[in-house]
Design an enzyme around this catalytic site. Structure first.
Site, PDB file in Angstrom:
ATOM      1  N   LYS A 197      92.305   6.890  -1.450  1.00 27.55           N
ATOM      2  CA  LYS A 197      91.587   7.911  -2.218  1.00 27.55           C
ATOM      3  C   LYS A 197      92.554   9.016  -2.656  1.00 27.55           C
ATOM      4  O   LYS A 197      92.596   9.387  -3.815  1.00 27.55           O
ATOM      5  CB  LYS A 197      90.453   8.479  -1.350  1.00 27.55           C
ATOM      6  CG  LYS A 197      89.632   9.517  -2.053  1.00 27.55           C
ATOM      7  CD  LYS A 197      88.515  10.030  -1.170  1.00 27.55           C
ATOM      8  CE  LYS A 197      87.952  11.308  -1.792  1.00 27.55           C
ATOM      9  NZ  LYS A 197      86.950  11.951  -0.963  1.00 27.55           N
ATOM     10  N   GLU A 203     100.687   6.315   5.952  1.00 22.87           N
ATOM     11  CA  GLU A 203     100.678   4.898   6.336  1.00 22.87           C
ATOM     12  C   GLU A 203     100.630   4.008   5.092  1.00 22.87           C
ATOM     13  O   GLU A 203     101.392   3.054   4.937  1.00 22.87           O
ATOM     14  CB  GLU A 203      99.449   4.576   7.204  1.00 22.87           C
ATOM     15  CG  GLU A 203      99.460   5.189   8.580  1.00 22.87           C
ATOM     16  CD  GLU A 203      98.758   6.540   8.633  1.00 22.87           C
ATOM     17  OE1 GLU A 203      98.740   7.265   7.603  1.00 22.87           O
ATOM     18  OE2 GLU A 203      98.251   6.886   9.712  1.00 22.87           O
ATOM     19  N   GLY A 255      85.878   8.912   1.775  1.00 17.81           N
ATOM     20  CA  GLY A 255      86.648   7.696   2.088  1.00 17.81           C
ATOM     21  C   GLY A 255      85.836   6.660   2.838  1.00 17.81           C
ATOM     22  O   GLY A 255      85.816   5.476   2.483  1.00 17.81           O
ATOM     23  N   ARG A 256      85.121   7.074   3.866  1.00 14.56           N
ATOM     24  CA  ARG A 256      84.379   6.106   4.692  1.00 14.56           C
ATOM     25  C   ARG A 256      83.093   5.637   4.037  1.00 14.56           C
ATOM     26  O   ARG A 256      82.359   4.838   4.615  1.00 14.56           O
ATOM     27  CB  ARG A 256      84.113   6.701   6.077  1.00 14.56           C
ATOM     28  CG  ARG A 256      83.428   8.053   6.077  1.00 14.56           C
ATOM     29  CD  ARG A 256      83.525   8.738   7.432  1.00 14.56           C
ATOM     30  NE  ARG A 256      83.010  10.100   7.428  1.00 14.56           N
ATOM     31  CZ  ARG A 256      83.711  11.177   7.073  1.00 14.56           C
ATOM     32  NH1 ARG A 256      84.958  11.042   6.668  1.00 14.56           N
ATOM     33  NH2 ARG A 256      83.180  12.374   7.124  1.00 14.56           N
ATOM     34  N   GLU A 341      83.737   9.844  12.567  1.00 13.07           N
ATOM     35  CA  GLU A 341      84.416  10.754  11.643  1.00 13.07           C
ATOM     36  C   GLU A 341      83.375  11.647  10.951  1.00 13.07           C
ATOM     37  O   GLU A 341      83.672  12.778  10.557  1.00 13.07           O
ATOM     38  CB  GLU A 341      85.239   9.970  10.605  1.00 13.07           C
ATOM     39  CG  GLU A 341      86.265  10.828   9.880  1.00 13.07           C
ATOM     40  CD  GLU A 341      87.319  10.028   9.132  1.00 13.07           C
ATOM     41  OE1 GLU A 341      88.450   9.879   9.624  1.00 13.07           O
ATOM     42  OE2 GLU A 341      87.000   9.519   8.033  1.00 13.07           O
ATOM     43  N   HIS A 372      80.982 -11.396  28.272  1.00 14.01           N
ATOM     44  CA  HIS A 372      81.949 -11.862  29.270  1.00 14.01           C
ATOM     45  C   HIS A 372      83.051 -10.842  29.487  1.00 14.01           C
ATOM     46  O   HIS A 372      84.122 -11.170  30.012  1.00 14.01           O
ATOM     47  CB  HIS A 372      82.524 -13.214  28.828  1.00 14.01           C
ATOM     48  CG  HIS A 372      81.449 -14.247  28.688  1.00 14.01           C
ATOM     49  ND1 HIS A 372      81.021 -15.026  29.741  1.00 14.01           N
ATOM     50  CD2 HIS A 372      80.658 -14.569  27.634  1.00 14.01           C
ATOM     51  CE1 HIS A 372      80.033 -15.809  29.333  1.00 14.01           C
ATOM     52  NE2 HIS A 372      79.788 -15.546  28.051  1.00 14.01           N
ATOM     53  N   LYS A 501      98.156  14.652  11.865  1.00 16.15           N
ATOM     54  CA  LYS A 501      98.977  14.256  10.696  1.00 16.15           C
ATOM     55  C   LYS A 501     100.125  15.248  10.520  1.00 16.15           C
ATOM     56  O   LYS A 501     101.264  14.860  10.273  1.00 16.15           O
ATOM     57  CB  LYS A 501      98.134  14.271   9.416  1.00 16.15           C
ATOM     58  CG  LYS A 501      97.174  13.130   9.274  1.00 16.15           C
ATOM     59  CD  LYS A 501      96.531  13.198   7.877  1.00 16.15           C
ATOM     60  CE  LYS A 501      95.312  12.315   7.786  1.00 16.15           C
ATOM     61  NZ  LYS A 501      94.574  12.460   6.545  1.00 16.15           N
TER      62      LYS A 501
HETATM   63  O1  F6P Z   1      92.784  10.653   7.932  1.00 13.80           O
HETATM   64  C1  F6P Z   1      91.458  10.289   7.727  1.00 13.80           C
HETATM   65  C2  F6P Z   1      91.242   9.803   6.336  1.00 13.80           C
HETATM   66  O2  F6P Z   1      91.318  10.845   5.433  1.00 13.80           O
HETATM   67  C3  F6P Z   1      89.905   9.087   6.219  1.00 13.80           C
HETATM   68  O3  F6P Z   1      88.856   9.935   6.051  1.00 13.80           O
HETATM   69  C4  F6P Z   1      90.166   8.178   5.080  1.00 13.80           C
HETATM   70  O4  F6P Z   1      89.227   7.156   4.996  1.00 13.80           O
HETATM   71  C5  F6P Z   1      91.559   7.701   5.417  1.00 13.80           C
HETATM   72  O5  F6P Z   1      92.197   8.825   5.979  1.00 13.80           O
HETATM   73  C6  F6P Z   1      92.361   7.160   4.271  1.00 13.80           C
HETATM   74  O6  F6P Z   1      92.518   8.105   3.267  1.00 13.80           O
HETATM   75  P1  F6P Z   1      93.014   7.691   1.834  1.00 13.80           P
HETATM   76  O7  F6P Z   1      92.022   6.741   1.251  1.00 13.80           O
HETATM   77  O8  F6P Z   1      93.106   8.968   1.069  1.00 13.80           O
HETATM   78  O9  F6P Z   1      94.358   7.039   1.983  1.00 13.80           O
END
Ligand code: F6P
Length: 535
Positions: A197, A203, A255-256, A341, A372, A501
């Site tokens: 987003k 990452e 995002g979620r 979240e 199990h 972060k």
């Molecule tokens: O760090 C949390 C977050 O902002 C989430 O809310 C989001 O889904 C995820 O990181 C990934 O964010 P992006 O889509 O901006 O890479």
């Protein structure tokens, strides 16, 4: 509100220890404490909720203003107050508008992007758009959190409908993840989706760069085999992705909550636009139900009220979600983000301290595997863990119907066992039948007692189709929303992820040796030293 909370607390104290089994002396209980939405049944009769409790819970939802807030969300009001944003993931699955944000109808843009996605997916799937080495065999979606969990969960869930390229998901910054996914793939026939987003997530950007380097070693123009899904369209161009290959969305999609639009492209490529459309349609059906049904007939509202009853009223700190469906094995991870979240907050919307516990810890695994592993604690541990079972009446493999019968039997058996338990007298009889007596019989019998009275709910539906998956996910989204409104929190921000972060950014140079880590605590510095091989 305070009076209702107090009443609920008093009601909870009054029913504590009441036998759940005894509630079924009322033959109508199963029917009265379950609700249907078309062919989907939500059974919450194996809880301590009775008529009085349910009525008070409904009062709570009403007093919290769930109905007005729900309308505000669907109408595009800026209910995400800490970020000044509307919350309109429902628009991503809507068919028509107008749905306005700041006076502008967002639907033309949504429909145009959806059509572009479908046209692109069709061409990839038909082999009309090719990689340097020919028709795309594989797609790698690089994203994390909401840009990974939703599409990864749904792609796995809809495996019976896969008829496109293989779709893989890479999320972790741990190089092992991308290494292991790319290892078996042909770069000339792989499409890379960079899903972010913000297009700044460390990452994702690190993995995207690694994927581009990997592709660049085999393909003359790797950017051509990249697609971006983002609301930061300017940054996607800076990364070198052709605007034609960028599918944008707006900041009113959290995002979620983003699986329904461009972030769902991986799923669309796997199952095709038509099936993806059915997935959206299922979610839309749940939206319509949520928006129109009376509170005490409303599945998301009832799921939320059961959650509030267990977590904030009865004080159970966790809940477990147990899909009896191997293809829903990523559902618990997906719901962890969606629920924790969203509702893991200690400050109310107005900035005051939250007077109640925040949303619960959510965890789970598919059945029967969990049986199990951790069900021991659920049955005999000292803490009560409310369980949420999900199961389809029918599986996808007719030739394996006997597997599915066993699966369903296990699911229903667990909720029955949790409720019924096994008394000391029953355990003694079992031990006596095995020939034990005296003190040894007594000792052994005590280990075999199940306290029972452990609450659970069951969501049962005919089959896990694309539409049904859409309904289930939308059901949970709205549940989280209702719980958030009742708790008075903003379910749509996530400030709690920021500090880690920032600190990771400051630690990276300490680990590389570029900074001496002045100001860091002794523990962190000792761990850095160990990681650097100096400890
Ligand atoms: O760090 C949390 C977050 O902002 C989430 O809310 C989001 O889904 C995820 O990181 C990934 O964010 P992006 O889509 O901006 O890479």
């Amino acid at each position: 509100m305070d009076a209702i909370w107090n009443d609920l607390k008093a009601l909870a104290a009054g029913v504590e220890g009441r036998s759940l089994v005894s509630l079924f002396e009322d033959d109508s209980r199963a029917a009265r404490f379950s609700r249907r939405m078309d062919d989907m049944l939500f059974d919450f009769s194996k809880t301590q909720i009775d008529d009085t409790v349910l009525a008070r819970l409904i009062d709570l939802a009403r007093a919290a203003g769930v109905e007005a807030r729900r309308e505000a969300m669907f109408s595009g009001d800026k209910i995400n107050e800490t970020e000044g944003r509307a919350v309109l993931h429902t628009a991503l699955r809507a068919e028509s508008g107008p749905i306005r944000v700041d006076g502008q109808d967002v639907m033309p843009g949504v429909l145009e992007t959806r059509a572009r996605m479908a046209a692109f997916a069709d061409k990839i799937r038909a082999g009309e758009i090719k990689g340097a080495g020919g028709r795309y065999s594989d797609v790698v979606n690089i994203g994390i959190g909401g840009s990974d969990l939703g599409p990864a969960m749904a792609t796995l869930a809809l495996a019976p409908w896969h008829d496109g390229p293989r779709v893989h998901y890479v999320s972790n910054v741990d190089g092992a993840h991308i290494h292991d996914v790319l290892k078996g793939l042909d770069p000339a026939r792989t499409l890379v989706i960079v899903a972010s987003k913000t297009f700044t997530t460390i990452e994702t950007m690190t993995n995207a760069q690694t994927a581009r380097d990997w592709m660049g070693r085999a393909v003359a123009d790797p950017a051509k085999q990249f697609v971006a899904l983002s609301s930061a369209v300017d940054l996607t161009s800076a990364f070198g992705i052709d605007p034609e290959r960028v599918f944008g969305f707006e900041d009113w999609v959290g995002g979620r909550y983003s699986l329904w639009g461009p972030i769902g492209l991986g799923l669309m490529l796997a199952v095709g636009p038509e099936r993806f459309g059915e997935f959206l349609q299922g979610a839309r059906e749940m939206d319509d139900h949520f928006r129109a049904a009376e509170l005490d007939e409303n599945l998301p509202v009832l799921l939320a009220l059961v959650g509030i009853w267990h977590a904030q009223v009865q004080g159970h700190a966790t809940r477990t979600v147990l899909p009896y469906d191997q293809r829903l094995s990523r559902l618990p991870a997906y719901l962890q983000q969606l629920e924790m979240e969203s509702n893991g907050k200690r400050v109310a919307m107005d900035g005051s301290d939250l007077a109640l516990p925040s949303g619960p810890v959510v965890w789970g695994e598919p059945g029967t595997n969990g049986q199990h592993a951790f069900y021991q604690l659920i049955h005999q541990g000292t803490r009560v863990v409310p369980c949420e079972f999900l199961v389809a009446a029918e599986g996808h493999e007719p030739e394996l119907a006997h597997h599915h019968r066993l699966l369903v039997a296990n699911c229903l058996a667990q909720s029955e066992a949790l409720m019924r338990g096994r008394s000391l007298a029953e355990a003694r009889a079992i031990m006596a039948a095995k020939g034990l007596e005296g003190a040894e019989l007594e000792r052994q019998a005590r280990h075999r007692v199940f306290p029972g009275n452990r609450p659970s709910t069951t969501l049962i539906y005919p089959k896990l189709t694309p539409a049904m998956l859409g309904r289930i996910i939308a059901l949970y989204e709205h549940r989280v929303f209702v719980e958030g409104v009742i708790l008075g929190i903003n379910s749509f921000d996530q400030w709690g992820v920021e500090l880690g972060k920032e600190l990771a950014k400051s630690l990276e140079p300490v680990l590389s040796g570029a900074s001496d880590g002045r100001g860091k605590d002794g523990s962190t510095l000792a761990l850095v030293a160990f990681a650097r091989g100096e400890g």
